[in-house]
Design an enzyme around this catalytic site. Structure first.
Site, PDB file in Angstrom:
ATOM      1  N   LYS A  36      -8.165  -2.559  19.751  1.00 51.24           N
ATOM      2  CA  LYS A  36      -9.178  -0.693  19.138  1.00 51.24           C
ATOM      3  C   LYS A  36      -8.645  -1.436  18.196  1.00 51.24           C
ATOM      4  O   LYS A  36      -8.613  -2.250  18.083  1.00 51.24           O
ATOM      5  CB  LYS A  36      -8.159  -0.067  20.014  1.00 51.24           C
ATOM      6  CG  LYS A  36      -6.642   0.506  20.239  1.00 51.24           C
ATOM      7  CD  LYS A  36      -6.326   1.538  20.220  1.00 51.24           C
ATOM      8  CE  LYS A  36      -4.970   1.312  20.229  1.00 51.24           C
ATOM      9  NZ  LYS A  36      -4.776   2.827  20.217  1.00 51.24           N
ATOM     10  N   TYR A 255       1.248   1.843 -14.211  1.00 51.74           N
ATOM     11  CA  TYR A 255       0.743   3.426 -13.980  1.00 51.74           C
ATOM     12  C   TYR A 255       2.199   4.901 -14.371  1.00 51.74           C
ATOM     13  O   TYR A 255       2.761   4.026 -13.329  1.00 51.74           O
ATOM     14  CB  TYR A 255      -0.342   4.070 -12.907  1.00 51.74           C
ATOM     15  CG  TYR A 255      -1.145   3.198 -13.526  1.00 51.74           C
ATOM     16  CD1 TYR A 255      -2.459   3.757 -14.117  1.00 51.74           C
ATOM     17  CD2 TYR A 255      -1.864   2.512 -12.380  1.00 51.74           C
ATOM     18  CE1 TYR A 255      -3.517   2.883 -14.374  1.00 51.74           C
ATOM     19  CE2 TYR A 255      -3.419   2.250 -12.410  1.00 51.74           C
ATOM     20  CZ  TYR A 255      -3.803   1.907 -13.708  1.00 51.74           C
ATOM     21  OH  TYR A 255      -5.227   1.786 -13.914  1.00 51.74           O
TER      22      TYR A 255
END
Length: 360
Positions: A36, A255
C-alpha cells in the site's frame, strides 16, 4: 530524463530478501506482501513485479491501488485492506480477483444485496481492540455463516494489533486470544501478524501474515536495528553538494536565522528539501553522511534545498554525494529528529525525486 542529482535508490533484491526473512519467521504461514501507499514510497508497480514470482498475494489499502497494479500487469490476488463499498467496486473485485477485507455491516449488506452475488474471496475484519475498523465478534460470527453459504468458502478472519511493537503487551495477548478463539469456534483461517508481531509475537504468526514496513528494511521495533532483525535497507536517499561557502562567527544560515555560526564554518548546500519529502521540522541533531563521516543539518530546511555543516571535513567539494538516509543514516533516526516515524518519511518521498531501481 533526470538531471537533478537528488534520488532514491531502491534495492529490489533487498526487498525480496526482507520478504524471505518474513517467511523464515513463520514458515508454516502465508505472507502477504503489503505494498500500500506506493509500496511505502518505494514504487508499488516495480516492487510488485519483482516480488510476484515469490509471493502468494499482495495487500493494498483501497481499490484504486489494486486497479493500478492490474493495469501494470500484476496478476496475483490482492487483498483490499479497507474493504469495498458500492456495486461497482464489488463487481470489479470479482472481475480482478481482489480479496476485500470487509469491515462493516454496511459493506456486507451491499454485497449480499447484489443479484447475482459476485464470487468473492472475502475476508472479515474483526475489531479486537484497535477500535478503528471492524465488526464485533458477535457480528462476525453471524456474517461468517451467511458468507460461507453464499461463497461456498469460509472467510478469513483478520484483526489488527494496536501495540504489536511492545513485547509481552497484555493488550496484544488479549487481541490475539479473542481472534483465535473466534476463528477456532468458526473453523476459519486468521490474519493477524504485521511486521512487528512477526518479531515480538511469533505465536500470532499463523494463517496469513501481513509484513509491511519490514519489507523495506526498516525496523518496526523501537531499540532494535534493521540489521539486528536480519533486514536489509531498501531505500537510500542521496543528493550532491551544489555549493559551499564560508560563514563567519555570528552569521546565520537559512530562513528565520535559526542557525548561527559560533566559529568560522563551511556550509554546503544540497538540492533536496521538504518538497522531496525531507522533513522541514527536523531538529538540530539530524545528520547526513559523506566521506565516511556524519555532518549536521543546519538551518531551516527549504522547499528545494537544505544546508549542512562540513567544517570538519576539509576535502568536501561541489559534486560530492551525500546520503540523507539509507545504509549509514537509518530512516528511523531521521524520523525521530522530526518527531515522527520512518513510515511517514518513506511514504512522503515525492514523485519529483528520481527513483533508481537496483536488481540483484
Amino acid at each position: 530524463m533526470h538531471h537533478r542529482p537528488t534520488q532514491a535508490k531502491i534495492n529490489l533484491s533487498a526487498i525480496l530478501s526482507n520478504y524471505q526473512q518474513a517467511v523464515k519467521l513463520a514458515p508454516k504461514a502465508q505472507q502477504l506482501a503489503v505494498i500500500k501507499a506506493d509500496a511505502y514510497g518505494h514504487g508499488a508497480v516495480d516492487v510488485a513485479a519483482y516480488l510476484e514470482p515469490h509471493v502468494p498475494a499482495f495487500a493494498v489499502a483501497f481499490i484504486d491501488e489494486a486497479l493500478s497494479l492490474r493495469a501494470a500487469g500484476i496478476d496475483k490476488p490482492i487483498v483490499i485492506l479497507e474493504g469495498l463499498s458500492g456495486e461497482e467496486e464489488l463487481r470489479l473485485a470479482a472481475q480482478y480477483n481482489f480479496w476485500p477485507l470487509l469491515h462493516s455491516n454496511e459493506q456486507l449488506i451491499a454485497l449480499t444485496a447484489l443479484s447475482p452475488v459476485p464470487d468473492l474471496h472475502c475476508w472479515l475484519k474483526v475489531d479486537t481492540g484497535m477500535h478503528r475498523l471492524g465488526l464485533t465478534p458477535v457480528e462476525a460470527q453471524s456474517w461468517v455463516d451467511k458468507l460461507t453459504r453464499l461463497m461456498q468458502r469460509k472467510p478469513v478472519l483478520a484483526s489488527h494489533f494496536s501495540c504489536a511493537e511492545e513485547p509481552d503487551s497484555p493488550i496484544s495477548m488479549h487481541q490475539m486470544q479473542q481472534l483465535f478463539a473466534l476463528a477456532a469456534h468458526l473453523d476459519c483461517e486468521v490474519s493477524l501478524a504485521n511486521s512487528a508481531a512477526l518479531t515480538t509475537l511469533p505465536q500470532s504468526a499463523v494463517g496469513w501474515n501481513r509484513p509491511g514496513i519490514m519489507l523495506y528494511g526498516s525496523s518496526p521495533i523501537a531499540g532494535k536495528s534493521a540489521a539486528e532483525l536480519g533486514l536489509q535497507v531498501a531505500m537510500t536517499v542521496t543528493s550532491q553538494i551544489m555549493a559551499i561557502r564560508d560563514v563567519l562567527p555570528g552569521e546565520t544560515v537559512g530562513y528565520n536565522c535559526r542557525w548561527q555560526a559560533d566559529t568560522p564554518s563551511r556550509i554546503a548546500t544540497l538540492p533536496i528539501g521538504y518538497a522531496d519529502g525531507y522533513p522541514r521540522l527536523i531538529n538540530s541533531a539530524s545528520e547526513v553522511f559523506l566521506h565516511g563521516q556524519r555532518a549536521k543539518v543546519v538551518g531551516t530546511v527549504s522547499m528545494d534545498m537544505l544546508t549542512i555543516d562540513v567544517t570538519h571535513i576539509p576535502q568536501v567539494q561541489a559534486g560530492d554525494e551525500v546520503e540523507l538516509w539509507g545504509e549509514n543514516i537509518p530512516v528511523n533516526e531521521v524520523a525521530a529528529h522530526a518527531n515522527t516515524i520512518g513510515y511517514e518519511l518513506l511514504t512522503r518521498v515525492t514523485q519529483r525525486m528520481q527513483r533508481i531501481y537496483l536488481r540483484d
